[in-house]
Design a protein around this motif. Sequence first.
Motif, PDB file in Angstrom:
ATOM      1  N   SER A 143      38.099  24.159  48.640  1.00 16.17           N
ATOM      2  CA  SER A 143      38.310  23.208  50.114  1.00 16.17           C
ATOM      3  C   SER A 143      38.009  21.828  50.359  1.00 16.17           C
ATOM      4  O   SER A 143      37.568  20.735  49.705  1.00 16.17           O
ATOM      5  CB  SER A 143      36.310  23.968  50.958  1.00 16.17           C
ATOM      6  N   GLN A 197      37.256  26.592  39.614  1.00 18.68           N
ATOM      7  CA  GLN A 197      36.353  27.067  41.055  1.00 18.68           C
ATOM      8  C   GLN A 197      37.788  27.645  41.630  1.00 18.68           C
ATOM      9  O   GLN A 197      37.597  28.511  42.986  1.00 18.68           O
ATOM     10  CB  GLN A 197      36.044  25.179  41.354  1.00 18.68           C
ATOM     11  N   ASP A 229      37.657  31.286  44.055  1.00 23.21           N
ATOM     12  CA  ASP A 229      37.512  31.401  45.290  1.00 23.21           C
ATOM     13  C   ASP A 229      37.717  32.251  45.921  1.00 23.21           C
ATOM     14  O   ASP A 229      39.113  32.588  45.584  1.00 23.21           O
ATOM     15  CB  ASP A 229      38.328  30.201  45.628  1.00 23.21           C
TER      16      ASP A 229
END
Lengths: 135, 381
Positions: free
Chosen positions: B59, B332, B336
């Motif tokens: 993000s 990561q 997600d």
Amino acid sequence: MRAIRAVLIVIGVAVGLNGLWLMRDFDFDQLRSIVIFLAAGLVIHDGILAPLTIAVCFVASRVLPAATQKPAAIALVVWGTITVVALTVLSRMGGKPDNDTILNRPYWAAWLILTAVVLAATVAATLIRPHRSRP
Amino acid sequence: MAMQLRIPRVEDFSHRLRGPQTTARVGVWLAITFSICFLTGIWSHFQQDTPSWLAIPASPASLYRVTQGLHIISGTASIPLLLVKLWSVFPKFFERPPTKVSRELVLHMLERLSIAALVGAAIFELASGMMNIIQWYPWDFSFRRTHFAVAWIVIGALIVHIAVKLPIIRDALTSPLETGEPKDSSGLSRRGLLLSTGGAVGLTILLTAGQTVPILRRISVFGVRTGDGPQGLPINRTARAAGIGEIDDAWALEVSHKGRTVSMSLADLAALPQSTVDLPIACVEGWSANATWTGIPMRDIATLVGAPARSRMFLTSLQTRGAFGKSELPHQFVEDERTLLALKLNGEVLNPDHGYPCRVIAPNRPGVLQTKWVTKIEVFA
């Protein structure tokens, strides 16, 4: 000032040398190709584009009537930019025949229309100007 | 009429528009666009080839879309700035070196060398970048590695150039733009030249940025892409160019973890719980587009073979030609829930050119790492 300049030069040289270091494992063919393209850029700009621009400015400053000089100069900056920026898409050298999602606009038509618009705007500015300058 | 041809001298050129006042101001703009281009370029390099000490965040999902869009826009906008900058100093090209061997001669030659490096490398970067975005590679070097390396030479030479010219730059920026030369009402003023250059920069952005900024799509007549394509999305490499053959019922996805391998047909994949997300595709060439993707969250694929949701994945594509046939998905991204093994795009089964039967779509990833035609997933905890 002296110290700042000295520090900047040291930093600049280090950053530039890092660029050379990043190419340390390139083979001869790659390095030759890089040198050719670096030199070509300099030759095309310094040997062709710049002298041509200066020649055009020199001739225009003697041939064009005084009232048209300012619009013509603006037109040269704008039209020159449009043309150089569009060179790659106008060349249509890239892309692949089986991919119509790239280079999929009518670039020559766009360039011709923009050229005509710049020309028309220049002529219009020349005709309108005398009425505007002195009330 | 006799005409004498000789190499021009600095004094032969008109100085009305040229001068440090003009050059320094255009130079400041160019330093800004080059800095944006350099920093976003380094970031792009990190996103594609991540060093071990860096973890790229998932993000914001549009981060790469913005940084790479800025990279291409700032680079393209540098073209008029560089042209006007070089025009403003072109007479210096004809400056004669000191005739005697002296300290001045050595300094003169060193400065000439640094200017040649700066100008040559700057033109090289802008030209090779413009050629890369239309996928034109008439050279023998690796574009990505060379464009990255030469960028350091541009910035290094630029810092040296600023250091050398610092007193002139300071004087030029603090003195009035128009100097006491006779005012010529018919010609362009320096202010007029700077405004025209600014206008040319704005026009350049409007005419090209549509491949990145959707509202400009209809205006950007020189945009490399209209944004159209199969299922409303452009493509970089077609299935044919990647060497993808016919996908039949025998096709299966292999997912493995710690020696255990699960094989799944397309029907098996479609029977798993599906998720739908809106995520952009953002490519190194600066083009990007939003789309709606439907597929299986990668974290569910990891747990399916007994691995934790926070796993790393190695993905292998069916593609037999071209780079990026394999990619690594760091934990990561796997973790997600927006990261999918997508089966559908904008509500339809993936077009072959978009990676049928299945492809990766993850937030904040360069397009080349959104592997298409996935055939094998290796999961590592």
